[in-house]
Design a protein around this motif. Structure first.
Motif, PDB file in Angstrom:
ATOM      1  N   TRP A 238       0.301   6.152  -7.097  1.00 50.48           N
ATOM      2  CA  TRP A 238      -0.898   6.947  -7.364  1.00 50.48           C
ATOM      3  C   TRP A 238      -0.548   8.423  -7.440  1.00 50.48           C
TER       4      TRP A 238
ATOM      5  N   TYR B 250      -9.475   1.255  -5.060  1.00 50.11           N
ATOM      6  CA  TYR B 250      -8.970   0.559  -3.877  1.00 50.11           C
ATOM      7  C   TYR B 250      -9.607   1.103  -2.600  1.00 50.11           C
ATOM      8  N   ARG B 251      -9.854   2.394  -2.557  1.00 53.61           N
ATOM      9  CA  ARG B 251     -10.501   2.986  -1.387  1.00 53.61           C
ATOM     10  C   ARG B 251     -11.895   2.382  -1.198  1.00 53.61           C
ATOM     11  N   THR B 252     -12.648   2.230  -2.285  1.00 50.32           N
ATOM     12  CA  THR B 252     -13.970   1.618  -2.225  1.00 50.32           C
ATOM     13  C   THR B 252     -13.871   0.185  -1.717  1.00 50.32           C
TER      14      THR B 252
ATOM     15  N   LYS C  15      -6.753   4.813  -7.114  1.00 51.70           N
ATOM     16  CA  LYS C  15      -6.844   5.001  -5.667  1.00 51.70           C
ATOM     17  C   LYS C  15      -8.303   4.906  -5.218  1.00 51.70           C
ATOM     18  N   GLU C  16      -9.212   5.457  -6.024  1.00 50.87           N
ATOM     19  CA  GLU C  16     -10.631   5.432  -5.694  1.00 50.87           C
ATOM     20  C   GLU C  16     -11.173   4.003  -5.682  1.00 50.87           C
TER      21      GLU C  16
ATOM     22  N   GLU D 125       0.823  -1.201   0.000  1.00 51.35           N
ATOM     23  CA  GLU D 125       0.000   0.000   0.000  1.00 51.35           C
ATOM     24  C   GLU D 125       0.867   1.265   0.000  1.00 51.35           C
TER      25      GLU D 125
ATOM     26  N   GLN E 138       0.612   4.073  -2.831  1.00 52.53           N
ATOM     27  CA  GLN E 138       0.360   5.493  -2.537  1.00 52.53           C
ATOM     28  C   GLN E 138       1.295   6.374  -3.363  1.00 52.53           C
TER      29      GLN E 138
ATOM     30  N   ALA F 297     -11.367  -1.210   0.086  1.00 52.22           N
ATOM     31  CA  ALA F 297     -10.877  -1.255   1.468  1.00 52.22           C
ATOM     32  C   ALA F 297     -11.955  -0.796   2.454  1.00 52.22           C
ATOM     33  N   THR F 298     -12.715   0.226   2.081  1.00 54.40           N
ATOM     34  CA  THR F 298     -13.770   0.718   2.953  1.00 54.40           C
ATOM     35  C   THR F 298     -14.875  -0.331   3.092  1.00 54.40           C
TER      36      THR F 298
END
Length: 128
Positions: free
Chosen positions: A19, A76-78, A73-74, A12, A16, A80-81
């Protein structure tokens, strides 16, 4: 959306940087990492693992490779959340928000802003 896998902490951290950079050689990634800098081979290995997992790809320049993200990033954020919400809060945004309020990660101003976002989503026909 493709099937994503969870990233390790090191993976990750590399993602980061990718990204932020959009495209980068291993040395450019290393330059952005905090001291003490990891060895070139370590970062190179992690980037190749990310490539195997489908997170990055590369362009070849002779023997050098410039890497770029395949997963935003979006995305993966979705992922992970959703994993956090499902795994720790029984798929309840209310439980998650309550946790952050209790842990003082959100103050009342943040909570008020979230309520306003929920109201706007409700007016637009989204889920409250």
């Amino acid at each position: 959306m493709k099937e994503l896998k969870e990233l390790t902490r090191a993976e990750e951290q590399i993602m980061q940087e990718l990204w932020d950079l959009d495209k980068a050689f291993v040395k450019e990634i290393i330059d952005r990492l905090p001291d003490p800098k990891p060895a070139y081979n370590t970062v190179s290995t992690i980037v190749r693992i990310l490539e195997t997992k489908g997170f990055v790809s590369h362009e070849a320049f002779g023997k050098s490779h410039r890497y770029f993200p395949l997963v935003s990033k979006e995305e993966y954020r979705t992922f992970a959340t959703g994993k956090l919400l499902h795994g720790y809060f029984n798929n309840s945004a209310r439980n998650m928000l309550s946790f952050f309020l209790e842990e003082q990660k959100l103050d009342l101003k943040d909570a008020d802003e979230l309520l306003q976002l929920l109201e706007e989503a409700k007016k637009k026909g989204g889920k409250p």
